[in-house]
Design a protein around this motif. Sequence first.
Motif, PDB file in Angstrom:
ATOM      1  N   ASN A   1      -0.327  -4.898  -4.162  1.00  0.00           N
ATOM      2  CA  ASN A   1       0.299  -3.705  -3.591  1.00  0.00           C
ATOM      3  C   ASN A   1      -0.114  -3.470  -2.140  1.00  0.00           C
ATOM      4  O   ASN A   1       0.712  -3.092  -1.314  1.00  0.00           O
TER       5      ASN A   1
ATOM      6  N   ALA B   1       2.598   4.773  -0.240  1.00  0.00           N
ATOM      7  CA  ALA B   1       3.255   3.488   0.008  1.00  0.00           C
ATOM      8  C   ALA B   1       4.594   3.624   0.709  1.00  0.00           C
ATOM      9  O   ALA B   1       5.318   2.650   0.839  1.00  0.00           O
TER      10      ALA B   1
ATOM     11  N   THR C   1       5.251  -4.358   4.675  1.00  0.00           N
ATOM     12  CA  THR C   1       6.203  -3.295   5.025  1.00  0.00           C
ATOM     13  C   THR C   1       5.854  -2.736   6.410  1.00  0.00           C
ATOM     14  O   THR C   1       6.730  -2.553   7.261  1.00  0.00           O
ATOM     15  N   TRP C   2       4.563  -2.469   6.580  1.00  0.00           N
ATOM     16  CA  TRP C   2       4.131  -1.891   7.857  1.00  0.00           C
ATOM     17  C   TRP C   2       4.340  -2.875   9.006  1.00  0.00           C
ATOM     18  O   TRP C   2       4.806  -2.500  10.069  1.00  0.00           O
TER      19      TRP C   2
ATOM     20  N   LEU D   1       2.264  -3.493   1.096  1.00  0.00           N
ATOM     21  CA  LEU D   1       2.207  -2.392   2.062  1.00  0.00           C
ATOM     22  C   LEU D   1       2.038  -2.943   3.482  1.00  0.00           C
ATOM     23  O   LEU D   1       2.711  -2.499   4.420  1.00  0.00           O
TER      24      LEU D   1
END
Lengths: 218, 300
Positions: free
Chosen positions: B44, B258, B51-52, B48
Amino acid sequence: MIQLYNVFKTYDGNIPALVDISLLIKEQSFVFVTGASGAGKSTLLKLLFGWERFDSGQILVKGMNVGKIKKEKLYLLRRHIGVVFQDYKLLPNKTVFENVAFAMEAIGASSRSMRYKTSDALKSVGLFKKRDSNPMQLSGGEQQRVAIARALVNNPAILLADEPTGNLDPDISLEILKLFEMANQQGMTVVFATHNHELVRHANYPFIILDKGNVVRP
Amino acid sequence: MFYSKHLNKALDNLKSNPQTSLISVSTFAAAFCILGLFMVLYVNLDSLLSTWSRQVQIIVYLKDDLKNPQRKTLEALFAKNPQISSVEYVSRQAAWENFKNTFSAETEFLQSLDFNPLPASYNLRFKPGPNRVENIRLFAETLGKKSEVESLEYGEKWISRFEKFMIFLRVFLLAVGGLLSLGLIFIISNTIKLSALARKNEIELMLMIGATHRYIKTPFLLEGALQGAAGAVLALLAAKGVHGYMSFQFSDSIAKIARDADFLFIGPSGILILFGVSVAVGWLGSYISINKVLNMENGS
Protein backbone atom coordinates in the motif's frame (compact mmCIF):
# COMPACT_ATOMS: atom_id res chain seq x y z
CA MET A 1 32.67 -64.31 -1.00
CA ILE A 2 33.62 -62.87 2.42
CA GLN A 3 37.29 -62.11 3.04
CA LEU A 4 38.86 -60.29 5.97
CA TYR A 5 42.53 -59.30 6.04
CA ASN A 6 44.16 -58.13 9.26
CA VAL A 7 41.08 -56.30 10.47
CA PHE A 8 41.34 -54.24 13.65
CA LYS A 9 38.44 -52.55 15.36
CA THR A 10 38.45 -50.56 18.59
CA TYR A 11 35.55 -48.76 20.21
CA ASP A 12 35.71 -45.37 21.93
CA GLY A 13 38.14 -45.41 24.81
CA ASN A 14 40.49 -47.71 22.86
CA ILE A 15 38.65 -50.86 23.88
CA PRO A 16 39.77 -53.49 21.35
CA ALA A 17 36.79 -55.29 19.82
CA LEU A 18 38.54 -57.19 17.03
CA VAL A 19 42.27 -57.79 16.82
CA ASP A 20 44.01 -58.69 13.56
CA ILE A 21 41.18 -60.79 12.12
CA SER A 22 41.80 -62.63 8.86
CA LEU A 23 39.09 -64.94 7.54
CA LEU A 24 37.69 -66.50 4.43
CA ILE A 25 34.07 -67.57 4.21
CA LYS A 26 33.27 -69.32 0.96
CA GLU A 27 30.20 -68.76 -1.17
CA GLN A 28 27.12 -70.81 -0.19
CA SER A 29 28.77 -72.04 3.00
CA PHE A 30 27.27 -72.16 6.49
CA VAL A 31 29.59 -70.89 9.21
CA PHE A 32 29.06 -70.46 12.92
CA VAL A 33 30.79 -67.62 14.76
CA THR A 34 30.92 -68.50 18.40
CA GLY A 35 32.48 -67.25 21.61
CA ALA A 36 31.50 -65.81 24.97
CA SER A 37 29.58 -62.53 25.36
CA GLY A 38 31.84 -59.62 24.43
CA ALA A 39 34.10 -61.81 22.28
CA GLY A 40 33.39 -59.64 19.19
CA LYS A 41 30.78 -61.75 17.35
CA SER A 42 28.28 -58.93 16.89
CA THR A 43 31.04 -56.48 15.96
CA LEU A 44 32.29 -58.86 13.28
CA LEU A 45 28.81 -59.14 11.78
CA LYS A 46 28.28 -55.37 11.93
CA LEU A 47 31.52 -54.83 10.01
CA LEU A 48 30.35 -57.19 7.28
CA PHE A 49 27.29 -55.10 6.39
CA GLY A 50 28.96 -51.76 6.96
CA TRP A 51 27.08 -50.91 10.15
CA GLU A 52 30.34 -50.21 11.97
CA ARG A 53 33.56 -48.88 10.47
CA PHE A 54 36.85 -50.65 11.20
CA ASP A 55 40.23 -49.08 12.01
CA SER A 56 42.51 -50.95 9.63
CA GLY A 57 42.69 -53.98 7.37
CA GLN A 58 40.43 -54.92 4.49
CA ILE A 59 37.03 -56.53 4.19
CA LEU A 60 35.71 -57.82 0.88
CA VAL A 61 32.08 -58.87 0.62
CA LYS A 62 30.78 -60.07 -2.74
CA GLY A 63 33.75 -58.38 -4.38
CA MET A 64 33.03 -55.03 -2.70
CA ASN A 65 35.72 -53.40 -0.60
CA VAL A 66 33.59 -52.48 2.44
CA GLY A 67 36.04 -49.93 3.86
CA LYS A 68 36.06 -47.98 0.62
CA ILE A 69 32.27 -47.72 0.14
CA LYS A 70 30.95 -44.20 0.72
CA LYS A 71 28.21 -43.74 3.32
CA GLU A 72 25.61 -42.92 0.68
CA LYS A 73 26.47 -46.05 -1.30
CA LEU A 74 26.38 -48.57 1.55
CA TYR A 75 22.87 -49.54 0.51
CA LEU A 76 24.40 -51.30 -2.53
CA LEU A 77 26.27 -53.67 -0.18
CA ARG A 78 23.32 -54.11 2.17
CA ARG A 79 21.00 -55.18 -0.63
CA HIS A 80 23.07 -58.35 -0.92
CA ILE A 81 22.75 -59.09 2.79
CA GLY A 82 19.88 -60.14 5.03
CA VAL A 83 20.31 -59.61 8.77
CA VAL A 84 18.51 -61.32 11.65
CA PHE A 85 18.86 -60.10 15.25
CA GLN A 86 18.31 -61.53 18.69
CA ASP A 87 15.66 -58.86 19.45
CA TYR A 88 13.87 -59.42 16.09
CA LYS A 89 13.52 -55.67 15.37
CA LEU A 90 9.91 -55.97 14.22
CA LEU A 91 7.76 -52.86 13.85
CA PRO A 92 4.86 -53.06 16.32
CA ASN A 93 2.58 -50.75 14.34
CA LYS A 94 2.64 -53.04 11.30
CA THR A 95 1.13 -56.48 10.72
CA VAL A 96 3.26 -59.57 10.13
CA PHE A 97 2.74 -59.21 6.38
CA GLU A 98 3.62 -55.50 6.43
CA ASN A 99 6.77 -56.17 8.45
CA VAL A 100 8.04 -58.57 5.83
CA ALA A 101 6.88 -56.44 2.90
CA PHE A 102 8.65 -53.48 4.52
CA ALA A 103 12.00 -54.93 3.44
CA MET A 104 10.86 -54.91 -0.19
CA GLU A 105 9.16 -51.54 0.05
CA ALA A 106 12.36 -49.97 1.39
CA ILE A 107 14.26 -50.94 -1.73
CA GLY A 108 11.52 -49.75 -4.05
CA ALA A 109 10.00 -53.07 -5.17
CA SER A 110 6.71 -53.01 -7.06
CA SER A 111 3.49 -53.69 -5.14
CA ARG A 112 2.79 -56.77 -7.22
CA SER A 113 6.13 -58.49 -6.57
CA MET A 114 5.87 -57.38 -2.95
CA ARG A 115 2.56 -59.26 -2.59
CA TYR A 116 3.86 -62.49 -4.15
CA LYS A 117 7.29 -62.60 -2.58
CA THR A 118 6.08 -61.62 0.90
CA SER A 119 3.49 -64.38 0.78
CA ASP A 120 6.14 -66.88 -0.37
CA ALA A 121 8.54 -65.79 2.39
CA LEU A 122 5.83 -66.15 5.02
CA LYS A 123 4.90 -69.59 3.67
CA SER A 124 8.54 -70.69 3.83
CA VAL A 125 8.69 -69.88 7.57
CA GLY A 126 5.20 -71.34 8.16
CA LEU A 127 3.48 -68.12 9.16
CA PHE A 128 1.29 -67.29 6.18
CA LYS A 129 -1.85 -67.89 8.22
CA LYS A 130 -0.74 -65.30 10.74
CA ARG A 131 -0.01 -62.63 8.11
CA ASP A 132 -2.60 -60.21 9.46
CA SER A 133 -1.60 -60.57 13.10
CA ASN A 134 0.27 -57.97 15.03
CA PRO A 135 3.81 -59.27 15.71
CA MET A 136 3.41 -58.50 19.41
CA GLN A 137 0.67 -61.14 19.59
CA LEU A 138 3.12 -63.84 18.46
CA SER A 139 5.46 -66.01 20.52
CA GLY A 140 9.22 -65.33 20.55
CA GLY A 141 9.88 -68.14 18.09
CA GLU A 142 7.19 -66.87 15.73
CA GLN A 143 8.51 -63.33 15.93
CA GLN A 144 11.95 -64.60 14.98
CA ARG A 145 10.44 -66.46 12.03
CA VAL A 146 8.89 -63.19 10.84
CA ALA A 147 12.32 -61.56 11.13
CA ILE A 148 13.84 -64.41 9.11
CA ALA A 149 11.14 -64.07 6.45
CA ARG A 150 11.94 -60.34 6.29
CA ALA A 151 15.65 -61.13 5.84
CA LEU A 152 14.90 -63.71 3.14
CA VAL A 153 12.28 -61.84 1.13
CA ASN A 154 14.78 -59.90 -0.98
CA ASN A 155 16.64 -63.14 -1.73
CA PRO A 156 20.03 -61.91 -0.47
CA ALA A 157 23.30 -63.70 -1.25
CA ILE A 158 24.38 -63.58 2.40
CA LEU A 159 22.38 -64.11 5.57
CA LEU A 160 23.88 -62.77 8.80
CA ALA A 161 22.33 -63.90 12.07
CA ASP A 162 23.34 -62.27 15.33
CA GLU A 163 22.31 -64.56 18.20
CA PRO A 164 18.96 -65.35 16.54
CA THR A 165 18.17 -68.03 19.13
CA GLY A 166 19.42 -66.06 22.12
CA ASN A 167 15.92 -65.52 23.53
CA LEU A 168 14.44 -68.88 22.53
CA ASP A 169 13.97 -72.34 24.08
CA PRO A 170 16.28 -75.16 22.82
CA ASP A 171 13.51 -76.83 20.78
CA ILE A 172 12.48 -73.59 19.13
CA SER A 173 16.16 -72.78 18.55
CA LEU A 174 16.51 -75.96 16.51
CA GLU A 175 13.47 -75.03 14.43
CA ILE A 176 14.99 -71.62 13.76
CA LEU A 177 18.32 -73.23 12.85
CA LYS A 178 16.47 -75.40 10.31
CA LEU A 179 15.18 -72.27 8.58
CA PHE A 180 18.76 -71.02 8.18
CA GLU A 181 19.82 -74.42 6.88
CA MET A 182 17.03 -74.28 4.32
CA ALA A 183 18.21 -70.84 3.20
CA ASN A 184 21.74 -72.22 2.90
CA GLN A 185 20.51 -75.15 0.82
CA GLN A 186 18.90 -72.63 -1.53
CA GLY A 187 22.32 -71.09 -2.11
CA MET A 188 22.68 -68.40 0.53
CA THR A 189 25.88 -67.99 2.50
CA VAL A 190 24.95 -68.06 6.19
CA VAL A 191 27.04 -66.57 8.99
CA PHE A 192 25.42 -67.53 12.27
CA ALA A 193 26.76 -65.92 15.45
CA THR A 194 25.84 -67.71 18.67
CA HIS A 195 27.21 -68.47 22.10
CA ASN A 196 25.10 -71.63 22.22
CA HIS A 197 27.65 -74.48 22.01
CA GLU A 198 24.92 -77.11 21.93
CA LEU A 199 23.58 -75.68 18.71
CA VAL A 200 27.07 -75.54 17.14
CA ARG A 201 27.76 -79.14 18.16
CA HIS A 202 24.35 -80.31 16.96
CA ALA A 203 24.65 -78.79 13.49
CA ASN A 204 28.19 -79.82 12.68
CA TYR A 205 29.14 -76.89 10.44
CA PRO A 206 32.51 -75.13 10.31
CA PHE A 207 32.92 -72.63 13.09
CA ILE A 208 35.06 -69.66 14.07
CA ILE A 209 35.76 -69.10 17.74
CA LEU A 210 36.35 -65.58 18.93
CA ASP A 211 37.83 -64.69 22.29
CA LYS A 212 38.33 -61.07 23.35
CA GLY A 213 38.43 -59.99 19.73
CA ASN A 214 40.92 -62.62 18.61
CA VAL A 215 40.24 -65.63 16.40
CA VAL A 216 41.06 -68.65 18.52
CA ARG A 217 40.12 -71.23 15.95
CA PRO A 218 39.31 -70.43 12.33
CA MET B 1 4.54 -42.84 -7.96
CA PHE B 2 7.68 -42.31 -5.84
CA TYR B 3 6.36 -39.05 -4.42
CA SER B 4 2.73 -40.15 -4.02
CA LYS B 5 3.88 -43.09 -1.87
CA HIS B 6 6.02 -40.78 0.24
CA LEU B 7 3.28 -38.16 0.38
CA ASN B 8 0.96 -40.74 1.93
CA LYS B 9 3.68 -41.59 4.44
CA ALA B 10 4.18 -37.92 5.24
CA LEU B 11 0.44 -37.49 5.78
CA ASP B 12 0.45 -40.56 8.04
CA ASN B 13 3.29 -39.00 10.04
CA LEU B 14 1.33 -35.77 10.41
CA LYS B 15 -1.72 -37.72 11.58
CA SER B 16 0.28 -39.82 14.02
CA ASN B 17 1.68 -36.71 15.77
CA PRO B 18 -1.35 -34.38 15.63
CA GLN B 19 -0.34 -32.16 18.56
CA THR B 20 3.21 -31.50 17.40
CA SER B 21 2.02 -30.96 13.83
CA LEU B 22 -0.67 -28.55 14.99
CA ILE B 23 1.83 -26.55 17.03
CA SER B 24 4.26 -26.19 14.17
CA VAL B 25 1.53 -25.36 11.61
CA SER B 26 0.14 -22.71 14.00
CA THR B 27 3.62 -21.24 14.50
CA PHE B 28 4.07 -21.09 10.75
CA ALA B 29 0.66 -19.45 10.36
CA ALA B 30 1.36 -16.82 13.05
CA ALA B 31 4.82 -15.95 11.74
CA PHE B 32 3.79 -15.75 8.09
CA CYS B 33 0.64 -13.82 8.97
CA ILE B 34 2.87 -11.15 10.56
CA LEU B 35 5.07 -11.17 7.47
CA GLY B 36 1.96 -11.04 5.26
CA LEU B 37 0.63 -7.98 7.10
CA PHE B 38 3.98 -6.24 6.67
CA MET B 39 3.73 -7.07 2.98
CA VAL B 40 0.23 -5.54 2.87
CA LEU B 41 1.67 -2.38 4.45
CA TYR B 42 4.51 -2.35 1.95
CA VAL B 43 2.23 -2.90 -1.06
CA ASN B 44 0.00 0.00 0.00
CA LEU B 45 2.83 2.42 0.75
CA ASP B 46 4.42 1.51 -2.57
CA SER B 47 1.16 2.20 -4.38
CA LEU B 48 0.87 5.51 -2.50
CA LEU B 49 4.38 6.44 -3.56
CA SER B 50 3.62 5.74 -7.22
CA THR B 51 0.39 7.75 -7.00
CA TRP B 52 2.28 10.66 -5.50
CA SER B 53 5.19 10.42 -7.86
CA ARG B 54 2.75 10.47 -10.81
CA GLN B 55 1.63 13.87 -9.56
CA VAL B 56 5.15 15.28 -9.44
CA GLN B 57 5.71 18.24 -11.74
CA ILE B 58 8.43 20.84 -12.07
CA ILE B 59 7.55 24.46 -11.49
CA VAL B 60 10.22 26.61 -13.12
CA TYR B 61 10.19 30.14 -11.64
CA LEU B 62 11.65 32.69 -14.06
CA LYS B 63 13.72 35.73 -13.39
CA ASP B 64 11.67 38.96 -13.46
CA ASP B 65 13.55 40.73 -16.25
CA LEU B 66 13.37 37.83 -18.71
CA LYS B 67 12.98 38.72 -22.39
CA ASN B 68 11.07 36.73 -25.01
CA PRO B 69 14.15 35.22 -26.77
CA GLN B 70 15.39 33.92 -23.41
CA ARG B 71 11.99 32.29 -22.79
CA LYS B 72 12.15 30.75 -26.26
CA THR B 73 15.52 29.19 -25.35
CA LEU B 74 13.94 27.54 -22.34
CA GLU B 75 10.91 26.38 -24.33
CA ALA B 76 13.25 24.84 -26.90
CA LEU B 77 14.91 22.93 -24.08
CA PHE B 78 11.51 21.65 -22.88
CA ALA B 79 10.61 20.60 -26.42
CA LYS B 80 13.80 18.54 -26.68
CA ASN B 81 12.85 16.44 -23.65
CA PRO B 82 10.64 13.57 -24.89
CA GLN B 83 9.44 12.76 -21.39
CA ILE B 84 7.63 16.07 -20.90
CA SER B 85 3.91 15.65 -21.58
CA SER B 86 2.78 19.25 -21.16
CA VAL B 87 4.21 22.72 -20.65
CA GLU B 88 2.05 25.47 -19.18
CA TYR B 89 3.24 29.07 -19.00
CA VAL B 90 1.91 31.10 -16.05
CA SER B 91 2.62 34.81 -16.43
CA ARG B 92 3.29 37.04 -13.41
CA GLN B 93 -0.16 38.55 -13.77
CA ALA B 94 -1.89 35.14 -13.99
CA ALA B 95 0.05 33.89 -10.96
CA TRP B 96 -1.02 36.96 -8.99
CA GLU B 97 -4.66 36.46 -9.98
CA ASN B 98 -4.51 32.82 -8.92
CA PHE B 99 -2.93 33.79 -5.64
CA LYS B 100 -5.59 36.39 -4.95
CA ASN B 101 -8.34 33.89 -5.76
CA THR B 102 -6.81 31.27 -3.48
CA PHE B 103 -6.35 33.65 -0.59
CA SER B 104 -9.47 35.78 -1.11
CA ALA B 105 -10.16 35.60 2.64
CA GLU B 106 -7.00 37.57 3.36
CA THR B 107 -8.21 40.73 1.60
CA GLU B 108 -6.60 43.08 4.11
CA PHE B 109 -3.18 41.59 3.54
CA LEU B 110 -3.61 41.49 -0.23
CA GLN B 111 -4.70 45.14 -0.33
CA SER B 112 -1.63 46.19 1.64
CA LEU B 113 0.59 44.78 -1.12
CA ASP B 114 0.94 47.43 -3.80
CA PHE B 115 3.10 45.37 -6.15
CA ASN B 116 3.07 41.84 -7.63
CA PRO B 117 5.70 39.78 -5.81
CA LEU B 118 5.16 36.61 -7.83
CA PRO B 119 7.44 35.50 -10.66
CA ALA B 120 6.30 34.07 -14.00
CA SER B 121 6.68 30.30 -14.21
CA TYR B 122 6.39 27.18 -16.34
CA ASN B 123 4.54 24.07 -15.06
CA LEU B 124 6.11 20.97 -16.60
CA ARG B 125 4.27 17.66 -16.46
CA PHE B 126 5.94 14.38 -17.32
CA LYS B 127 4.81 11.20 -19.03
CA PRO B 128 4.49 8.06 -16.85
CA GLY B 129 7.24 5.47 -17.22
CA PRO B 130 10.10 3.77 -15.44
CA ASN B 131 12.60 5.99 -13.56
CA ARG B 132 10.18 8.86 -13.88
CA VAL B 133 11.19 10.56 -10.61
CA GLU B 134 14.88 10.10 -11.41
CA ASN B 135 14.40 11.63 -14.87
CA ILE B 136 12.57 14.59 -13.35
CA ARG B 137 15.39 15.07 -10.88
CA LEU B 138 18.03 15.03 -13.62
CA PHE B 139 16.11 17.49 -15.79
CA ALA B 140 15.57 19.78 -12.80
CA GLU B 141 19.33 19.78 -12.16
CA THR B 142 19.94 20.85 -15.78
CA LEU B 143 17.32 23.60 -15.53
CA GLY B 144 18.72 24.81 -12.21
CA LYS B 145 21.98 25.74 -13.94
CA LYS B 146 20.25 27.99 -16.50
CA SER B 147 20.66 31.73 -15.98
CA GLU B 148 17.02 32.37 -16.95
CA VAL B 149 15.75 30.34 -14.00
CA GLU B 150 15.19 31.98 -10.62
CA SER B 151 14.35 28.76 -8.76
CA LEU B 152 12.70 25.36 -9.11
CA GLU B 153 10.16 23.41 -7.17
CA TYR B 154 9.39 19.75 -7.68
CA GLY B 155 9.01 18.26 -4.22
CA GLU B 156 12.27 16.41 -4.54
CA LYS B 157 12.90 16.38 -0.81
CA TRP B 158 9.79 14.51 0.26
CA ILE B 159 9.95 12.21 -2.76
CA SER B 160 13.51 11.20 -1.99
CA ARG B 161 12.70 10.87 1.72
CA PHE B 162 9.77 8.65 0.91
CA GLU B 163 11.91 6.63 -1.48
CA LYS B 164 14.52 6.17 1.26
CA PHE B 165 11.76 5.10 3.63
CA MET B 166 10.57 2.54 1.08
CA ILE B 167 14.12 1.18 0.76
CA PHE B 168 14.29 0.96 4.55
CA LEU B 169 10.91 -0.79 4.61
CA ARG B 170 12.10 -3.26 1.98
CA VAL B 171 15.25 -4.02 4.02
CA PHE B 172 13.12 -4.22 7.16
CA LEU B 173 10.75 -6.68 5.46
CA LEU B 174 13.65 -8.82 4.31
CA ALA B 175 15.17 -8.74 7.81
CA VAL B 176 11.87 -9.62 9.50
CA GLY B 177 11.27 -12.34 6.92
CA GLY B 178 14.79 -13.67 7.39
CA LEU B 179 14.56 -13.71 11.18
CA LEU B 180 11.12 -15.31 11.18
CA SER B 181 12.36 -17.91 8.69
CA LEU B 182 15.37 -18.71 10.86
CA GLY B 183 13.14 -19.14 13.91
CA LEU B 184 10.77 -21.32 11.93
CA ILE B 185 13.60 -23.45 10.55
CA PHE B 186 14.63 -24.08 14.16
CA ILE B 187 11.06 -24.95 15.22
CA ILE B 188 10.31 -27.17 12.23
CA SER B 189 13.65 -28.96 12.55
CA ASN B 190 12.77 -29.83 16.14
CA THR B 191 9.29 -31.00 15.19
CA ILE B 192 10.65 -33.21 12.43
CA LYS B 193 13.39 -34.43 14.74
CA LEU B 194 10.72 -35.60 17.20
CA SER B 195 8.86 -37.28 14.36
CA ALA B 196 12.08 -38.94 13.11
CA LEU B 197 13.11 -40.06 16.60
CA ALA B 198 9.67 -41.58 17.08
CA ARG B 199 10.43 -43.64 13.97
CA LYS B 200 14.05 -44.32 14.90
CA ASN B 201 13.63 -48.11 14.78
CA GLU B 202 12.01 -47.90 11.37
CA ILE B 203 14.83 -45.69 10.05
CA GLU B 204 17.46 -48.04 11.49
CA LEU B 205 15.74 -50.99 9.85
CA MET B 206 15.51 -49.22 6.50
CA LEU B 207 19.25 -48.50 6.62
CA MET B 208 20.00 -52.16 7.41
CA ILE B 209 17.79 -53.42 4.63
CA GLY B 210 19.47 -51.19 2.08
CA ALA B 211 17.12 -48.26 1.62
CA THR B 212 18.74 -45.21 0.05
CA HIS B 213 19.13 -41.99 2.05
CA ARG B 214 16.79 -40.33 -0.43
CA TYR B 215 14.09 -42.93 0.25
CA ILE B 216 14.42 -42.41 4.01
CA LYS B 217 14.55 -38.62 3.88
CA THR B 218 11.77 -37.90 1.38
CA PRO B 219 8.71 -38.47 3.64
CA PHE B 220 10.23 -36.24 6.33
CA LEU B 221 11.05 -33.51 3.80
CA LEU B 222 7.50 -33.69 2.47
CA GLU B 223 6.17 -33.58 6.02
CA GLY B 224 8.06 -30.33 6.65
CA ALA B 225 6.96 -28.87 3.32
CA LEU B 226 3.32 -29.81 4.03
CA GLN B 227 3.47 -28.10 7.41
CA GLY B 228 4.91 -25.02 5.71
CA ALA B 229 2.20 -25.09 3.03
CA ALA B 230 -0.61 -25.51 5.57
CA GLY B 231 0.88 -22.71 7.69
CA ALA B 232 1.11 -20.40 4.65
CA VAL B 233 -2.50 -21.02 3.65
CA LEU B 234 -3.70 -20.26 7.19
CA ALA B 235 -1.43 -17.19 7.34
CA LEU B 236 -2.79 -15.82 4.06
CA LEU B 237 -6.38 -16.42 5.18
CA ALA B 238 -5.69 -14.65 8.48
CA ALA B 239 -3.94 -11.74 6.75
CA LYS B 240 -6.83 -11.45 4.28
CA GLY B 241 -9.22 -11.43 7.25
CA VAL B 242 -7.30 -8.60 8.95
CA HIS B 243 -7.11 -6.72 5.62
CA GLY B 244 -10.86 -7.13 5.11
CA TYR B 245 -11.60 -5.97 8.66
CA MET B 246 -9.39 -2.89 8.28
CA SER B 247 -10.89 -2.03 4.87
CA PHE B 248 -14.37 -2.22 6.38
CA GLN B 249 -13.67 -0.55 9.71
CA PHE B 250 -11.26 2.21 8.70
CA SER B 251 -12.28 2.82 5.06
CA ASP B 252 -12.80 6.58 5.59
CA SER B 253 -9.46 7.18 7.29
CA ILE B 254 -7.64 5.04 4.73
CA ALA B 255 -9.30 6.93 1.86
CA LYS B 256 -8.19 10.24 3.37
CA ILE B 257 -4.60 9.13 3.92
CA ALA B 258 -4.32 7.38 0.59
CA ARG B 259 -6.18 10.12 -1.36
CA ASP B 260 -8.90 7.70 -2.50
CA ALA B 261 -6.41 5.04 -3.61
CA ASP B 262 -7.60 1.46 -2.96
CA PHE B 263 -6.44 -0.38 0.18
CA LEU B 264 -4.66 -3.23 -1.57
CA PHE B 265 -3.94 -6.85 -0.54
CA ILE B 266 -0.74 -8.68 -1.53
CA GLY B 267 -0.72 -9.42 -5.27
CA PRO B 268 -0.48 -12.93 -6.81
CA SER B 269 3.32 -12.77 -7.01
CA GLY B 270 3.52 -11.76 -3.32
CA ILE B 271 1.19 -14.63 -2.39
CA LEU B 272 3.34 -17.05 -4.38
CA ILE B 273 6.51 -15.73 -2.72
CA LEU B 274 5.01 -16.07 0.77
CA PHE B 275 3.77 -19.59 0.00
CA GLY B 276 7.07 -20.59 -1.61
CA VAL B 277 9.15 -19.25 1.28
CA SER B 278 6.94 -21.06 3.79
CA VAL B 279 7.23 -24.38 1.93
CA ALA B 280 11.00 -23.88 1.48
CA VAL B 281 11.42 -23.11 5.20
CA GLY B 282 9.50 -26.29 6.11
CA TRP B 283 11.60 -28.33 3.69
CA LEU B 284 14.88 -26.84 4.91
CA GLY B 285 14.01 -27.36 8.60
CA SER B 286 13.22 -31.01 7.87
CA TYR B 287 16.36 -31.41 5.79
CA ILE B 288 18.54 -30.21 8.66
CA SER B 289 16.89 -32.41 11.25
CA ILE B 290 16.63 -35.62 9.21
CA ASN B 291 20.30 -35.30 8.27
CA LYS B 292 21.14 -34.92 11.96
CA VAL B 293 19.11 -38.01 12.85
CA LEU B 294 20.69 -40.01 10.03
CA ASN B 295 24.17 -38.97 11.16
CA MET B 296 23.32 -40.17 14.66
CA GLU B 297 22.69 -43.65 13.26
CA ASN B 298 25.71 -45.95 13.25
CA GLY B 299 25.17 -47.45 9.87
CA SER B 300 24.28 -44.32 7.92
